[in-house]
Design a protein around this motif. Structure first.
Motif, short mmCIF file in Angstrom:
data_model
loop_
_atom_site.label_atom_id
_atom_site.label_comp_id
_atom_site.label_asym_id
_atom_site.label_seq_id
_atom_site.Cartn_x
_atom_site.Cartn_y
_atom_site.Cartn_z
N LEU A 42 0.82 -1.21 0.00
CA LEU A 42 0.00 0.00 0.00
C LEU A 42 0.86 1.27 0.00
N ARG A 43 0.22 2.35 -0.36
CA ARG A 43 0.81 3.69 -0.25
C ARG A 43 -0.22 4.56 0.47
N ALA A 44 0.20 5.74 0.90
CA ALA A 44 -0.72 6.61 1.63
C ALA A 44 -0.56 8.06 1.18
N ILE A 45 -1.69 8.72 1.05
CA ILE A 45 -1.76 10.17 0.83
C ILE A 45 -2.29 10.76 2.12
N VAL A 46 -1.63 11.80 2.65
CA VAL A 46 -2.08 12.45 3.87
C VAL A 46 -2.46 13.89 3.53
N LEU A 47 -3.72 14.22 3.72
CA LEU A 47 -4.17 15.61 3.63
C LEU A 47 -3.95 16.24 5.00
N THR A 48 -3.19 17.33 5.03
CA THR A 48 -2.74 17.87 6.31
C THR A 48 -2.47 19.36 6.20
N GLU A 49 -2.20 19.98 7.32
CA GLU A 49 -1.66 21.34 7.44
C GLU A 49 -0.85 21.37 8.73
N ASP A 50 0.19 22.16 8.75
CA ASP A 50 1.09 22.08 9.92
C ASP A 50 0.54 22.78 11.16
N TRP A 51 -0.54 23.54 11.04
CA TRP A 51 -1.16 24.16 12.22
C TRP A 51 -2.08 23.19 12.94
N CYS A 52 -2.32 22.04 12.36
CA CYS A 52 -3.33 21.10 12.87
C CYS A 52 -2.76 20.21 13.98
N ASN B 272 -1.09 12.44 14.77
CA ASN B 272 -1.30 11.24 13.96
C ASN B 272 -0.17 10.94 12.98
N ILE B 273 0.42 11.96 12.40
CA ILE B 273 1.43 11.73 11.36
C ILE B 273 2.65 10.96 11.87
N PRO B 274 3.20 11.27 13.04
CA PRO B 274 4.38 10.49 13.48
C PRO B 274 4.08 9.01 13.65
N ILE B 275 2.87 8.69 14.09
CA ILE B 275 2.51 7.29 14.28
C ILE B 275 2.36 6.61 12.92
N LEU B 276 1.72 7.29 11.98
CA LEU B 276 1.63 6.77 10.62
C LEU B 276 3.02 6.55 10.03
N LEU B 277 3.93 7.49 10.24
CA LEU B 277 5.27 7.37 9.65
C LEU B 277 6.01 6.16 10.21
N ASN C 144 7.35 -0.60 4.80
CA ASN C 144 7.83 -0.07 3.51
C ASN C 144 6.71 0.60 2.71
N MET C 145 5.85 1.33 3.40
CA MET C 145 4.75 2.05 2.77
C MET C 145 5.21 3.45 2.40
N ASP C 146 5.08 3.82 1.15
CA ASP C 146 5.43 5.15 0.69
C ASP C 146 4.31 6.11 1.07
N VAL C 147 4.67 7.25 1.65
CA VAL C 147 3.70 8.23 2.13
C VAL C 147 3.99 9.57 1.44
N ARG C 148 2.93 10.22 1.02
CA ARG C 148 3.04 11.57 0.44
C ARG C 148 2.06 12.49 1.15
N MET C 149 2.49 13.72 1.33
CA MET C 149 1.71 14.72 2.04
C MET C 149 1.18 15.76 1.05
N LEU C 150 -0.09 16.11 1.22
CA LEU C 150 -0.70 17.18 0.45
C LEU C 150 -1.29 18.18 1.43
N LEU C 151 -1.03 19.46 1.22
CA LEU C 151 -1.61 20.49 2.07
C LEU C 151 -3.09 20.64 1.71
N ARG C 152 -3.91 20.54 2.71
CA ARG C 152 -5.36 20.59 2.51
C ARG C 152 -5.79 21.81 1.72
N ASP C 153 -5.33 22.99 2.15
CA ASP C 153 -5.84 24.23 1.58
C ASP C 153 -5.39 24.45 0.13
N GLN C 154 -4.38 23.73 -0.31
CA GLN C 154 -3.93 23.83 -1.70
C GLN C 154 -4.49 22.69 -2.55
N ASN C 155 -5.27 21.81 -1.93
CA ASN C 155 -5.78 20.63 -2.63
C ASN C 155 -7.24 20.36 -2.27
#
Length: 183
Positions: free
Chosen positions: A51-61, A67-72, A79-90
């Motif tokens: 699997l892979r993971a997309i995380v919708l996030t913002e650093d003020w949250c 949650n992110i450190p536990i996911l990482l 060996n799951m590849d993770v990518r971050m997307l900023l909520r407000d830009q997506n």
């Protein structure tokens, strides 16, 4: 856009963390302090699913900070590849994952297979964390009260400290992620 396109658009966790301005120190503290349980069978099962993971996030949250450190850690163990997307830009993607059909609550973690099919969605909180947040909000005065903003700010400070320091919360997040991924 399909989920593979969104995934490719995302930034690596390292780039995201380096760009953080608000909760970087707390996120790194949780990351450095949290240890996954000895859950080898689950890790192997997850690794085999590729699997892979997309995380919708913002650093003020604050929820993302928790949650992110536990996911990482889980991603590293499997060996799951993770990518971050900023909520407000997506928002185009975010609006497909609204909480209760209305709220752009984050983080939202979208797990996908190698073909770009959604396998599971998690977020923005583990159930027990949601109970804690709900109880904290119930103690606030009415929004039009003179001291509402002061009490709200105090609540956010208390919740941030609780997310950072309450190891039981970290375990709740892990168990909630595991439950989602097992279903």
């Amino acid at each position: 856009m399909n989920l593979n396109t969104w995934f490719e658009k995302g930034m690596s966790p390292d780039v995201y963390i380096e760009s953080m301005e608000n909760h970087k120190e707390n996120l790194l503290y949780i990351y450095d302090t949290f240890s996954l349980p000895n859950d080898t069978a689950f890790f192997t099962e997850l690794q085999n699913r590729d699997l892979r993971a997309i995380v919708l996030t913002e650093d003020w949250c604050g929820d993302a900070m928790l949650n992110i450190p536990i996911l990482l850690h889980l991603a590293e163990a499997t060996n799951m590849d993770v990518r971050m997307l900023l909520r407000d830009q997506n928002l185009e993607l975010m609006d497909n994952y609204l909480t209760n059909g209305t709220a752009r609550s984050i983080p939202i973690i979208i797990f996908l297979d190698q073909d770009g099919n959604e396998v599971a969605k998690w977020g923005p909180r583990a159930e027990k964390i949601q109970e804690f947040v709900t109880e904290s909000r119930e103690k606030l005065p009415e929004k039009d009260a003179d001291d509402y903003q002061e009490k709200f700010n105090e609540m956010i400070l208390f919740m941030t400290k609780s997310f950072r320091d309450n190891h039981d919360f970290w375990d709740e997040v892990y168990q909630s992620l595991k439950k989602t991924l097992k279903n």
